[in-house]
Design a protein around this motif. Structure first.
Motif, mmCIF file in Angstrom:
data_model
loop_
_atom_site.group_PDB
_atom_site.id
_atom_site.type_symbol
_atom_site.label_atom_id
_atom_site.label_comp_id
_atom_site.label_asym_id
_atom_site.label_seq_id
_atom_site.Cartn_x
_atom_site.Cartn_y
_atom_site.Cartn_z
ATOM 1 N N ASP A 71 0.697 -1.113 0.089
ATOM 2 C CA ASP A 71 0.069 0.017 0.079
ATOM 3 C C ASP A 71 0.876 1.325 -0.028
ATOM 4 O O ASP A 71 2.031 1.331 0.495
ATOM 5 C CB ASP A 71 -0.923 0.030 1.299
ATOM 6 C CG ASP A 71 -2.034 -1.046 1.036
ATOM 7 O OD1 ASP A 71 -2.423 -1.428 0.080
ATOM 8 O OD2 ASP A 71 -2.681 -1.365 2.298
ATOM 9 N N HIS A 77 -4.064 8.584 1.440
ATOM 10 C CA HIS A 77 -4.330 7.492 0.598
ATOM 11 C C HIS A 77 -5.846 6.984 1.361
ATOM 12 O O HIS A 77 -5.885 6.824 2.440
ATOM 13 C CB HIS A 77 -3.742 6.159 0.801
ATOM 14 C CG HIS A 77 -3.971 5.089 0.262
ATOM 15 N ND1 HIS A 77 -4.552 4.931 -1.307
ATOM 16 C CD2 HIS A 77 -4.185 3.655 0.569
ATOM 17 C CE1 HIS A 77 -4.853 3.767 -1.592
ATOM 18 N NE2 HIS A 77 -4.732 2.992 -0.646
ATOM 19 N N THR A 82 -5.466 0.470 -5.708
ATOM 20 C CA THR A 82 -4.694 1.046 -6.748
ATOM 21 C C THR A 82 -3.759 0.014 -7.225
ATOM 22 O O THR A 82 -3.609 -1.036 -7.023
ATOM 23 C CB THR A 82 -4.062 2.108 -6.322
ATOM 24 O OG1 THR A 82 -3.201 2.061 -5.020
ATOM 25 C CG2 THR A 82 -4.911 3.214 -5.753
ATOM 26 N N THR A 102 -1.749 6.302 -5.551
ATOM 27 C CA THR A 102 -2.858 6.920 -4.648
ATOM 28 C C THR A 102 -3.895 7.243 -5.934
ATOM 29 O O THR A 102 -3.713 7.411 -6.771
ATOM 30 C CB THR A 102 -2.488 8.024 -3.844
ATOM 31 O OG1 THR A 102 -2.020 8.878 -4.799
ATOM 32 C CG2 THR A 102 -1.240 7.580 -3.097
ATOM 33 N N HIS A 125 4.548 5.793 -4.087
ATOM 34 C CA HIS A 125 3.422 5.929 -4.795
ATOM 35 C C HIS A 125 3.475 6.922 -6.009
ATOM 36 O O HIS A 125 3.938 7.729 -6.003
ATOM 37 C CB HIS A 125 2.206 6.077 -3.878
ATOM 38 C CG HIS A 125 2.414 7.365 -3.013
ATOM 39 N ND1 HIS A 125 1.955 8.566 -3.658
ATOM 40 C CD2 HIS A 125 3.092 7.611 -1.740
ATOM 41 C CE1 HIS A 125 2.412 9.602 -2.882
ATOM 42 N NE2 HIS A 125 2.832 8.962 -1.704
#
Length: 269
Positions: A71, A77, A82, A102, A125
């Motif tokens: 994650d 987030h 995603t 995100t 991310h």
């Protein structure tokens, strides 16, 4: 779905729903999540983890203790699902981490083909990594960073969020990259200072000496002349219409960005 030719060690867990291609090898003590796609000839060495909605391209090798598809490490987030997409022929060494995107950043982290990620490097991310990129040991990319083709980042360097690193740029070890680095640029230090051009890399890539001389001349006109970097770049565009590497630099400078430009004198421009 698991291809018949895949070799999965009995001490590993491949969750139901994962897609495992032909000739994939999963070593002992690995974990493959239910939304993962491993394309043909991927290899996971012992203790590798691939999780999240993650796709791994053909022939990519993932070494021990790497965690790919975790994650995003973002306070913003919202928990939505995603993705992370990793291309073909990448080498992902021990302890590397790569996160999914995100929602606010477009929902996707993308890594191209033929990249080398050395031990303990991190891709955050919503990053966009081109092809033939090298992240040396302990390199840290914050969220939304873009690294273009064949850029090399030295060990322990850190890149601020939303920063762009141009094609075939070179970042010295332990450098702090707070601002955009032009294509072919060479940046060192903390704060990072644009010290010149990656002439060695340009030569190794087959760029001819007359072209390198043109790029060096343009570099001086952009960064050493009076006036702003962007104004200087715009003023010389007509003089280099037949030199694609210079035009690439000028287009990079003219493009919209959330970050300022690294420069030789002020650290940014």
């Amino acid at each position: 779905m698991i291809a018949a030719s895949a070799k999965i060690h009995p001490l590993s867990v491949v969750e139901e729903g994962a897609v495992v291609g032909e000739n994939v090898v999963v070593g002992p003590f690995c974990h493959v999540g239910p939304r993962v796609v491993l394309h043909d000839d991927v290899e996971l060495l012992a203790h590798a983890v691939v999780t999240g909605r993650t796709t791994i391209g053909r022939r990519t090798r993932i070494f021990s203790n790497a965690v790919i598809g975790g994650d995003p490490q973002s306070l913003h987030h919202d928990g939505a699902e995603t993705t992370l997409v990793v291309g073909e022929d990448c080498t992902i060494r021990e302890g590397v981490t790569m996160n999914t995107g995100t929602t606010e950043g477009g929902g996707e982290t993308v890594v191209g083909n033929g990249n080398l990620f050395l031990a303990n490097s991190h891709v955050a991310h919503d990053c966009r990594i081109g092809n033939g990129v090298i992240l040396s040991n302990n390199v840290m990319l914050a969220g939304h960073v873009r690294v273009d083709d064949r850029a090399i980042l030295g060990g322990g360097s850190a890149v601020h969020q939303f920063t762009r690193i141009g094609r075939q740029a070179f970042i010295g070890g332990l450098s702090a990259v707070s601002y955009d680095v032009i294509p072919y640029g060479m940046l060192n230090g903390n704060p990072g200072i644009l010290g010149g051009l990656n002439v060695v890399g340009m030569s190794r890539a087959g760029m001819e000496k007359p072209v390198i001389h043109q790029v060096r001349r343009a570099f001086k006109q952009i960064f050493e002349a009076e006036g702003s970097i962007r104004a200087n770049a715009a003023a010389i565009r007509g003089d280099y219409a037949d030199c694609p590497p210079v035009i690439e630099i000028l287009d990079f400078i003219a493009a919209d960005s959330d970050r300022a430009l690294s420069s030789p004198h002020r650290g940014k421009g």
